[in-house]
Design a protein around this motif. Sequence first.
Motif, PDB file in Angstrom:
ATOM      1  N   PHE A  83       0.819  -1.211   0.000  1.00  0.00           N
ATOM      2  CA  PHE A  83       0.000   0.000   0.000  1.00  0.00           C
ATOM      3  C   PHE A  83       0.859   1.270   0.000  1.00  0.00           C
ATOM      4  CE2 PHE A  83      -2.122   3.236   2.738  1.00  0.00           C
ATOM      5  CZ  PHE A  83      -3.095   3.631   1.838  1.00  0.00           C
ATOM      6  N   LEU A  84       1.972   1.267   0.730  1.00  0.00           N
ATOM      7  CA  LEU A  84       2.810   2.464   0.857  1.00  0.00           C
ATOM      8  C   LEU A  84       3.722   2.706  -0.341  1.00  0.00           C
ATOM      9  CD1 LEU A  84       3.921   2.344   4.608  1.00  0.00           C
ATOM     10  CD2 LEU A  84       2.269   3.876   3.561  1.00  0.00           C
ATOM     11  N   LYS A  85       3.999   1.671  -1.115  1.00  0.00           N
ATOM     12  CA  LYS A  85       5.017   1.791  -2.152  1.00  0.00           C
ATOM     13  C   LYS A  85       4.799   2.960  -3.120  1.00  0.00           C
ATOM     14  CE  LYS A  85       7.521  -0.847  -5.647  1.00  0.00           C
ATOM     15  NZ  LYS A  85       7.557   0.305  -6.562  1.00  0.00           N
ATOM     16  N   PRO A  86       3.625   3.128  -3.741  1.00  0.00           N
ATOM     17  CA  PRO A  86       3.480   4.253  -4.681  1.00  0.00           C
ATOM     18  C   PRO A  86       3.627   5.613  -4.010  1.00  0.00           C
ATOM     19  CG  PRO A  86       1.367   3.197  -4.298  1.00  0.00           C
ATOM     20  CD  PRO A  86       2.400   2.315  -3.685  1.00  0.00           C
ATOM     21  N   TRP A  87       3.307   5.696  -2.736  1.00  0.00           N
ATOM     22  CA  TRP A  87       3.416   6.979  -2.035  1.00  0.00           C
ATOM     23  C   TRP A  87       4.843   7.254  -1.602  1.00  0.00           C
ATOM     24  CZ3 TRP A  87      -0.602   9.769  -2.972  1.00  0.00           C
ATOM     25  CH2 TRP A  87      -1.814   9.121  -3.263  1.00  0.00           C
ATOM     26  N   LYS A  88       5.606   6.226  -1.305  1.00  0.00           N
ATOM     27  CA  LYS A  88       7.032   6.422  -1.026  1.00  0.00           C
ATOM     28  C   LYS A  88       7.754   6.906  -2.278  1.00  0.00           C
ATOM     29  CE  LYS A  88       7.670   3.122   2.769  1.00  0.00           C
ATOM     30  NZ  LYS A  88       8.349   1.885   3.210  1.00  0.00           N
TER      31      LYS A  88
ATOM     32  N   PRO B 193       4.509   9.316   1.993  1.00  0.00           N
ATOM     33  CA  PRO B 193       3.804   8.130   2.495  1.00  0.00           C
ATOM     34  C   PRO B 193       2.818   8.511   3.601  1.00  0.00           C
ATOM     35  CG  PRO B 193       6.018   8.205   3.381  1.00  0.00           C
ATOM     36  CD  PRO B 193       5.932   9.322   2.393  1.00  0.00           C
ATOM     37  N   PRO B 194       1.553   8.122   3.493  1.00  0.00           N
ATOM     38  CA  PRO B 194       0.565   8.455   4.537  1.00  0.00           C
ATOM     39  C   PRO B 194       0.845   7.672   5.815  1.00  0.00           C
ATOM     40  CG  PRO B 194      -0.415   7.027   2.890  1.00  0.00           C
ATOM     41  CD  PRO B 194       0.946   7.371   2.381  1.00  0.00           C
ATOM     42  N   GLN B 195       0.507   8.304   6.944  1.00  0.00           N
ATOM     43  CA  GLN B 195       0.744   7.690   8.253  1.00  0.00           C
ATOM     44  C   GLN B 195      -0.594   7.439   8.956  1.00  0.00           C
ATOM     45  OE1 GLN B 195       3.318  10.339  10.404  1.00  0.00           O
ATOM     46  NE2 GLN B 195       5.006  10.162   8.930  1.00  0.00           N
ATOM     47  N   PRO B 196      -0.796   6.240   9.508  1.00  0.00           N
ATOM     48  CA  PRO B 196      -2.024   5.972  10.262  1.00  0.00           C
ATOM     49  C   PRO B 196      -2.176   6.970  11.407  1.00  0.00           C
ATOM     50  CG  PRO B 196      -0.849   3.931   9.838  1.00  0.00           C
ATOM     51  CD  PRO B 196       0.068   5.042   9.419  1.00  0.00           C
ATOM     52  N   HIS B 197      -3.354   7.600  11.485  1.00  0.00           N
ATOM     53  CA  HIS B 197      -3.535   8.679  12.454  1.00  0.00           C
ATOM     54  C   HIS B 197      -4.757   8.461  13.351  1.00  0.00           C
ATOM     55  CE1 HIS B 197      -3.084  12.703  14.070  1.00  0.00           C
ATOM     56  NE2 HIS B 197      -4.375  12.946  13.821  1.00  0.00           N
ATOM     57  N   TRP B 198      -5.908   8.121  12.773  1.00  0.00           N
ATOM     58  CA  TRP B 198      -7.111   7.846  13.569  1.00  0.00           C
ATOM     59  C   TRP B 198      -7.518   6.384  13.389  1.00  0.00           C
ATOM     60  CZ3 TRP B 198      -8.020  12.964  11.181  1.00  0.00           C
ATOM     61  CH2 TRP B 198      -8.033  14.006  12.132  1.00  0.00           C
ATOM     62  N   PHE B 199      -8.020   5.797  14.478  1.00  0.00           N
ATOM     63  CA  PHE B 199      -8.426   4.389  14.446  1.00  0.00           C
ATOM     64  C   PHE B 199      -9.762   4.243  15.160  1.00  0.00           C
ATOM     65  CE2 PHE B 199      -3.916   5.048  15.404  1.00  0.00           C
ATOM     66  CZ  PHE B 199      -3.373   4.761  14.164  1.00  0.00           C
ATOM     67  N   GLU B 200     -10.730   3.706  14.455  1.00  0.00           N
ATOM     68  CA  GLU B 200     -12.092   3.549  14.978  1.00  0.00           C
ATOM     69  C   GLU B 200     -12.579   4.862  15.582  1.00  0.00           C
ATOM     70  OE1 GLU B 200     -12.254   0.096  17.551  1.00  0.00           O
ATOM     71  OE2 GLU B 200     -12.632  -1.173  15.820  1.00  0.00           O
ATOM     72  N   VAL B 201     -12.483   5.903  14.809  1.00  0.00           N
ATOM     73  CA  VAL B 201     -12.887   7.228  15.263  1.00  0.00           C
ATOM     74  C   VAL B 201     -14.360   7.435  14.948  1.00  0.00           C
ATOM     75  CG1 VAL B 201     -12.106   8.275  13.087  1.00  0.00           C
ATOM     76  CG2 VAL B 201     -12.401   9.701  15.111  1.00  0.00           C
TER      77      VAL B 201
END
Length: 571
Positions: free
Chosen positions: A367-372, A377-385
Motif C-alpha cells: 500500500f505504501l510503495k506508490p506513495w514512497k 507516504p501516509p501515516q495511520p492517524h485515527w483508528f475507529e474514530v
Amino acid sequence: DEVRLHRRLKQELDYLVELDRLATGELEMDRRTFHRRLTALVSEAGHARSRRGSGRIRILSAPIARHLDADYLFLMGLGEKRFPFLAPPSTFFDEQERHSLDLGGVDLMSEEMLLFFQIVTRATKKLVLSFPAVDERGQDMLPGSFLRAVHECFPPGSIPIERRNMLIEGYACDSALSKAEHRVQVGLVLADKSTRKKLPRQNLTHTWNNLLDAANMAEQRFHAPDYTPFDGMLSAPSIIAELETLFGPDRIFSPTALEDYVACPFRFFLGHVMRLDPLEEPREEIQITRRGQAVHRALARLHERLKNEDIHSPDECLDEAVQAEFDEAIKEDIERAPGPATKALWTLEGERLIKVAAKYRQQWETFLKPWKDVGIPPQPHWFEVDFGLPASEEGQIVYDPLVVSCDGIEVKISGRIDRVDVVKRDQETVFWIIDYKTGKSVHYRSSDLLTFQRLQLTLYALAVQEVLLTDEPARPLGMAYWMVGEKGAKVVLPAKRNSVNWLEETKQWESVSEELQRWVVTLIRNIRQGALPLKPRSEHCTELCDYGQICRINQVRSLEKKWTLPLPQVD
C-alpha cells in the motif's frame, strides 16, 4: 330398540363396576378378559373437543352426535363398507356371549341402524348425506345400504343429488349457511366492479366498508400499473407527517441506513420505519460480524501502539506485534464465548486469523510503495474514530455529526471510521479512508461508489474533511477497502489503477462530494415523502436480505410495476 339399548347400557355399567372392583382388589379377572373389556370401554368413550355454541361447525363422531340437535347436519362416509360397518365391532362379549344373544333374538347390526336413525333425525333445517365417489385407489365406490334405504323411502328424483370433486367446491354460489359464508360470497362479488352496485347490503352493516376497502386494496396491488400505498408508496397526510417527524432535521442517519434505501426502499421501511428485527438463525460457525470485530480491535490497537512508539511504517518487528494483538483479540472472544462449543470454534477461528495476520506487513508495504515513490507516504492517524455518536468510554473525544446541506434541506450523518491515514503536503492535509473487510474483494467495486450505491467511504471522507479536519485545508487522496484475508488494500477511489491519481487532481473529489450531497438529500426527501416501494436493484436480493422470508418480491416482479430511483454518476 329402547329395551336393547338399556340392556347394552346396563351391561357397560356392570363392566365398569367390575373394573372398579378390580382396582380396589375386590375382584380378580384373567388378563385376556380384562384386556378385551378395557379395549371395548375405551373405544366407546369420547367427548367433544371443539367449543360449543351457535355459529360454529362441530366435527363429531357418530356416537357422540347421535343425541345433539343441529340446524344443518352433514353425515359423511355413507359408502360401502363404511356405514354400516360390516366387520364385527370390538365388544364386551366373547364368542359364547354373542351366541347367547343371537339365540335370544338380539341383532348387533341393529345398533348401527339405531345410530343412523338417531343421527339423521337430529337435523332441523337441512340434512346432507355424503359418501366418497372413489376409494384410495381411484376405483368407483357404491353407496352403503343405509343410504340406498333412504332413497327407497322417496319417489325417484325427489332427493337432489350433487357430485363434487372437492368439499369446498361451490362455496361461491351455494346458499350461504352462515354469516361468514355470506361475507365470503360478498367479497367475491366486490372484486368485480360491474357487480358491486347490484349487491344487496343486508346483514353487512358493519363489514361492508371493510370488504370494499379490501377489494380496492386487491385491485391496486394486483392490477394498478404503478406503485400504490399498498406497495410502499405512502400518501396519507398523517403518515407523511409522521415520517417527516421521525426522519426530520434532528434525526442522525448512518451510511448503512442510506445504503439500505438505495438497495431497496422497502427494506429501509421494514428495518428503519417499522423497526423489525430480523430473526437470527443459529449457526455452527463464527458470524462474519464477530470475526470482523476481532480483526478491527486487533488492528486498531496495533496502530495505536505503533503511533505512540512513533512507528509509521512496517518494519521487521511488525509481524510479532501483529500476532500479539490478534492473539489478545481472539483470547477476548474465547473468554466471552457462551459455551464450550463456541469456545472451541473461536479457538479454530483464531488459528485462521493468525494466518491472516502474517500477511499484514506485506500488505502494508504494498500500500505504501506508490506513495514512497512520490515522497509522501501516509501515516495511520485515527483508528475507529466516531463522529455523530455518543462517547463509548470516559474521556473519549466526541465529534459532531456530518451535516449535509442542499436545496434548503439538512441531513445529519454519523459513523465510525476504521482508519484514517494522514500526511501533510504543502499547505494542506491529505488523507486516506481505509475500511477493513474480512470478506471477498469481488463484492467491493469502484463503480458502486461512483454510482453512489455504496455511501460509506465517500461520506466518511466528507466527514474527515468537514468535521475532523475542519480547521485546516484538507482533501482525500483516496479510499480503500483493506481485504485482510487477501491482498490488502483495494483502492476503489480514485477508480483508475494509478492510486496517486488524486495527488494533483483536485477537481474530481469536489465533483464527487457535490454530487454525493445532492444524492443524500434526494434520498432523505424521498423517505420523508413516503416513497418506500418494494423495488430492489438486485435480481438476487432475497439471498442476502434479512427480510426475505416476508417479502413479496416475486409477486411484485410479475406485475412489472413502474418506479425508478435514477442513480447519479460521476466520472
